[in-house]
Motif scaffolding. Structure first.
Motif, PDB file in Angstrom:
ATOM      1  N   THR A 171       0.835  -1.190   0.000  1.00 23.88           N
ATOM      2  CA  THR A 171       0.000   0.000   0.000  1.00 23.88           C
ATOM      3  C   THR A 171       0.874   1.246   0.000  1.00 23.88           C
ATOM      4  O   THR A 171       1.739   1.398   0.869  1.00 23.88           O
ATOM      5  N   GLY A 172       0.641   2.122  -0.982  1.00 17.55           N
ATOM      6  CA  GLY A 172       1.393   3.374  -1.080  1.00 17.55           C
ATOM      7  C   GLY A 172       0.895   4.407  -0.087  1.00 17.55           C
ATOM      8  O   GLY A 172      -0.083   4.183   0.642  1.00 17.55           O
ATOM      9  N   PRO A 173       1.514   5.588  -0.062  1.00 17.67           N
ATOM     10  CA  PRO A 173       1.170   6.634   0.911  1.00 17.67           C
ATOM     11  C   PRO A 173      -0.262   7.141   0.801  1.00 17.67           C
ATOM     12  O   PRO A 173      -0.826   7.612   1.783  1.00 17.67           O
ATOM     13  N   ASN A 174      -0.871   7.037  -0.381  1.00 19.83           N
ATOM     14  CA  ASN A 174      -2.259   7.480  -0.565  1.00 19.83           C
ATOM     15  C   ASN A 174      -3.222   6.299  -0.657  1.00 19.83           C
ATOM     16  O   ASN A 174      -4.332   6.444  -1.168  1.00 19.83           O
ATOM     17  N   GLY A 175      -2.782   5.137  -0.175  1.00 18.93           N
ATOM     18  CA  GLY A 175      -3.634   3.951  -0.191  1.00 18.93           C
ATOM     19  C   GLY A 175      -3.618   3.186  -1.500  1.00 18.93           C
ATOM     20  O   GLY A 175      -4.282   2.165  -1.634  1.00 18.93           O
TER      21      GLY A 175
END
Length: 156
Positions: free
Chosen positions: A45-49
């Motif tokens: 999961t990246g920083p913005n979901g």
């Protein structure tokens, strides 16, 4: 007739050596013998979901034997999981075994469409790509609207 046995023995040793070499390297157009070459796609999961792929391209050879491992370390529940598709690759491959945990499903002449992780874990499938081409990888999360990411398999 005196030379038939030595020639046959030489042929058998040559075939054995060739079989050992083919297990170590994948050759285009040759159906490879086990064991499969493991390839991994970890989705986090990246920083913005958004889903983030550990690799966005896999280079394969026609007839090679591979075990694709789809790994989801961040999935916790239905809302945080990931969905994987590679429909055209699957349609142009000979599928061998699909496994989740210690359950193996032997796929002789069968197919599947997608893999989804709703919890932390991994699923894998082994296959022989049968046609060269560039095949899309599609991964999305479970948000609405879904956040998507793409990769590809390049089969030569």
């Amino acid at each position: 007739m005196r030379h038939a046995l030595p020639k046959a023995a030489l042929f058998a040793l040559s075939a054995l050596a060739a079989g050992t070499a083919s297990a170590l390297a994948q050759e285009p157009g040759v159906i490879a013998a086990p064991p499969p070459v493991d390839i991994f796609l970890e989705v986090t999961t990246g920083p913005n979901g958004e889903p983030v792929l550990s690799e966005d391209e896999f280079e394969l050879v026609t007839g090679g034997y591979y075990r694709f491992n789809f790994v989801c370390p961040d999935a916790v529940d239905d809302a945080t999981g990931f969905h994987f598709e590679a429909e055209e690759l699957l349609a142009n491959s000979h599928l061998r075994v699909v496994s989740v945990n210690d359950i193996e499903i032997y796929m002789q002449g069968m197919s599947f469409r997608a893999i989804e992780c709703d919890e932390q874990g991994a699923a894998r499938f082994s296959f022989h790509p049968m046609r060269s081409g560039v095949y899309d990888i599609y991964v999305r999360d479970h948000s609405d609207p879904a956040q998507e990411v793409f990769g590809r398999f390049v089969v030569e």
